[in-house]
Write an enzyme that holds these catalytic residues in place. Structure first.
Site, mmCIF file in Angstrom:
data_model
loop_
_atom_site.group_PDB
_atom_site.id
_atom_site.type_symbol
_atom_site.label_atom_id
_atom_site.label_comp_id
_atom_site.label_asym_id
_atom_site.label_seq_id
_atom_site.Cartn_x
_atom_site.Cartn_y
_atom_site.Cartn_z
ATOM 1 N N ALA A 1 0.911 20.090 -3.970
ATOM 2 C CA ALA A 1 -0.243 20.779 -4.550
ATOM 3 C C ALA A 1 -0.665 21.967 -3.687
ATOM 4 C CB ALA A 1 -1.406 19.797 -4.714
ATOM 5 N N LYS B 1 -2.816 19.465 8.398
ATOM 6 C CA LYS B 1 -3.319 18.574 9.437
ATOM 7 C C LYS B 1 -2.368 18.412 10.622
ATOM 8 C CE LYS B 1 -5.575 14.047 9.569
ATOM 9 N NZ LYS B 1 -5.994 12.922 8.715
ATOM 10 N N GLU C 1 11.371 4.683 -14.847
ATOM 11 C CA GLU C 1 10.539 3.868 -13.971
ATOM 12 C C GLU C 1 9.508 3.132 -14.818
ATOM 13 O OE1 GLU C 1 8.909 6.227 -10.817
ATOM 14 O OE2 GLU C 1 10.846 6.612 -9.906
ATOM 15 N N HIS D 1 1.196 -0.632 -4.820
ATOM 16 C CA HIS D 1 2.592 -0.634 -5.266
ATOM 17 C C HIS D 1 3.136 -2.054 -5.190
ATOM 18 C CE1 HIS D 1 6.792 0.383 -5.761
ATOM 19 N NE2 HIS D 1 6.435 1.609 -6.060
ATOM 20 N N ARG E 1 2.632 -0.456 -13.111
ATOM 21 C CA ARG E 1 2.525 -1.006 -11.765
ATOM 22 C C ARG E 1 1.407 -2.029 -11.613
ATOM 23 N NH1 ARG E 1 3.703 4.547 -8.296
ATOM 24 N NH2 ARG E 1 5.941 4.558 -8.671
ATOM 25 N N HIS F 1 -0.953 2.128 -2.347
ATOM 26 C CA HIS F 1 0.033 3.179 -2.579
ATOM 27 C C HIS F 1 -0.578 4.502 -3.027
ATOM 28 C CE1 HIS F 1 3.897 4.940 -3.415
ATOM 29 N NE2 HIS F 1 3.662 5.049 -4.710
ATOM 30 N N ARG G 1 -2.152 5.054 -12.342
ATOM 31 C CA ARG G 1 -1.205 6.163 -12.456
ATOM 32 C C ARG G 1 0.140 5.700 -13.001
ATOM 33 N NH1 ARG G 1 2.873 8.325 -8.902
ATOM 34 N NH2 ARG G 1 2.383 6.677 -7.406
ATOM 35 N N LEU H 1 3.475 13.817 -8.511
ATOM 36 C CA LEU H 1 4.036 15.109 -8.115
ATOM 37 C C LEU H 1 3.821 16.138 -9.221
ATOM 38 C CD1 LEU H 1 7.418 14.075 -6.404
ATOM 39 C CD2 LEU H 1 5.292 14.779 -5.290
#
Length: 559
Positions: free
Chosen positions: A33, A53, A132, A256, A305, A366, A401, A407
């Protein structure tokens, strides 16, 4: 609800800025991002300051194993991608945000390829696509087998290095943003940051800008075990909260399902076994060898998930075990080594061989589905402040999500932010403002208490919660917040620990309020989803008196 109100300071205790710099836009973070936004802004505005960072490649993007989801196959459609995303989000997605994601996503991925990202390809030269959890089609593009994030990060950093001599863009590494600077009217006008550097740009300074873009990633280090890198301490979310921005849906934390179990007491960043391994045919079993996901969901081991994680937690509870098993042995060593080279190497390094033995796995933190609330062009509720990537809440993810949408979200909304900032500059909407004279109260929690914060969150607001456990978390965090701030030594570790404390208080308040189970939020005392009451978002803001105010607002399109 616990009787004590939660109060957070306006800023972190820190030395006064010893140096200053000015720019048009400050971009904080160097994942997909932040890099995408900075590169696109550089083409449109005079000066961009990108601060990160540690080093450019140390963010969460580089750790993304699975891939990036987009409707790239001729037989796939954005509508199908939208439908899968809405199902995974369990009623709390902003449908328009998802529509933007899935329709603009394919072009953004193709532009990544044009930029130099090298995705895995089939014999015909087309991008290989896999599946997935939660996806009904093969739409996950990957690179290096299981090193997609690392390849995307490499391509974006290479693009940045090609313009490193451009005076219009400056990169400062080893720079931790401490707080957001605000003008008298509350608008954001820059950041304070601590730089570990040489010469004049060292220690705490102030970077003034007409706009600030937060792309600081997640808050994984708020728990004792996470797949997130050490830098994921929620710095951007916490700074935005203290500056008055709305923070939404923070209770929806994705755990996760398949993180390599390294034994009781193992803390910090844990090895992730990508969902793509199950996408290629691996499956979960209990200690007797029985398939865990059969009969639980139509997609079995490729269910969303939250469904898989909850099933594993139920087995662990019922069988009184600390983990279950992932069976990938039937895929064979040659296939596993070619498709998942990084995962296989890491497992073997730790004494496990997925080609010959079962892998012990258990859920671990996760991804944060919530964050700084934004509109469809990335604007937060505070003028001049934008957010994208995991630190934001665009409405794309809802309560959970969908795999490999993160991504894509960072990519799509970074573009939209850059375009909106450019348009507002052209209209004169974002002038360079002066920081307010009164910076507000300050406090910090010493870094020695970080594990105390993590343990309180893991016990009270972890993968399975109750009203009593979230009360316990809030009480424990309140005790830590009440410690004399004079005991703390200001510095990066202390600032990170305080950010985790503040976000833990927000998350636990919301987790306590939401009396249902939905997506990543599991309340064992309210095990069912309740659409009659909870088709709502929970938003937290810091009031002028420092007290956190929790409000509810319905999902777009519901009564």
């Amino acid at each position: 609800m616990p009787s004590a109100s939660v109060r957070v300071p306006r800023r972190l205790t820190a030395p006064a800025p010893g140096w200053t710099t000015s720019t048009d836009v400050v971009v904080v973070g160097s994942g997909i991002a932040g890099l995408t936004c900075a590169l696109r802004l550089r083409e449109r505005v005079d000066r961009v300051l990108l601060v990160t960072k540690t080093v450019l490649s140390a963010g969460s993007t580089a750790w993304a194993q699975g891939g990036i989801a987009a409707a790239l196959h001729p037989e796939d459609t954005p509508k199908e991608h939208l439908d899968d995303t809405l199902v995974a989000g369990v009623g709390l997605c902003d449908a328009e945000a998802v529509r933007i994601l899935v329709t603009e996503g394919p072009d953004r991925v193709r532009e990544l390829v044009a930029l130099g990202a090298e995705f895995d390809r089939d014999a015909g030269g087309e991008i290989k696509l896999t599946r997935e959890g939660g996806h009904h089609r093969d739409r996950i593009a990957h690179a290096g087998g299981d090193a997609t994030g690392a390849e995307i990060s490499r391509a974006l950093i290479a693009a940045l290095e090609r313009v490193v001599d451009d005076p219009g863009i400056e990169v400062v590494e080893h720079a931790l943003v401490v707080d957001l600077l605000t003008a008298a009217d509350g608008a954001v006008c820059g950041v304070t940051l601590h730089v570990i550097g040489e010469g004049q740009v060292d220690g705490v300074g102030a970077a003034y800008g007409r706009a600030v873009v937060l792309a600081t990633g997640g808050l994984g280090q708020i728990y004792t075990s996470t797949t997130n890198p050490p830098v994921a301490t929620g710095d951007g979310m916490a700074a935005a909260l203290r500056a008055g921005a709305r923070v939404t849906d923070l209770e929806f934390v994705q755990f996760h399902p398949t993180v390599l179990f390294l034994g009781e007491g193992s803390t910090g960043q844990q090895p992730l076994i990508s969902e793509a391994v199950r996408g290629e045919g691996a499956f979960l079993v209990d200690g007797t060898g029985a398939r865990i996901m059969e009969g639980r969901h139509e997609l079995a081991d490729l269910a969303p998930r939250d469904v898989v994680a909850r099933a594993i937690l139920e087995v662990m509870r019922d069988q009184e075990v600390e983990h279950v098993w992932l069976d990938a042995r039937h895929l064979g060593a040659a296939f596993l080594e070619a498709r998942f080279p990084s995962i296989v190497a890491r497992c073997r390094e730790l004494g496990f061989d997925p080609a010959t033995e079962l892998l012990p796995v258990a859920p671990a933190q996760h991804y944060a589905s919530g964050g700084v609330q934004t509109d469809l062009v990335g604007r937060s509720s505070v003028d001049g402040l934008y957010a994208c990537g995991e630190c934001s809440c665009t409405g794309v993810h809802g309560a959970n999500r969908l795999a490999s949408n993160s991504l894509l979200e960072g990519l799509v909304f970074a573009y939209r932010i850059a375009d909106d900032v450019t348009a507002r500059f052209a209209r004169g909407d974002l002038p360079l403002r002066e920081p307010a004279a009164d910076a507000g109260d300050a406090a910090v929690l010493d870094a020695s208490h970080r594990l105390d914060v993590q343990r309180a969150m893991t016990r009270g607001s972890g993968p399975v919660r109750t009203g009593a456990s979230t009360c316990g978390a809030l009480d424990a965090l309140a005790d830590l917040a009440a410690l004399p701030p004079t005991e703390a030594e200001p510095g990066p570790s202390t600032w990170e620990t305080t950010n985790l404390l503040h976000l833990g208080q927000v998350l636990s308040q919301a987790a306590h309020r939401r009396e249902e189970t939905r997506g990543g939020h599991v309340r064992s005392d309210f095990p069912e989803r309740d659409d009659s009451r909870w088709l709502t978002h929970l938003t937290t803001t810091r009031g002028p008196d420092g007290l956190l105010v929790l409000t509810e607002h319905p999902v777009e399109g519901t009564p």
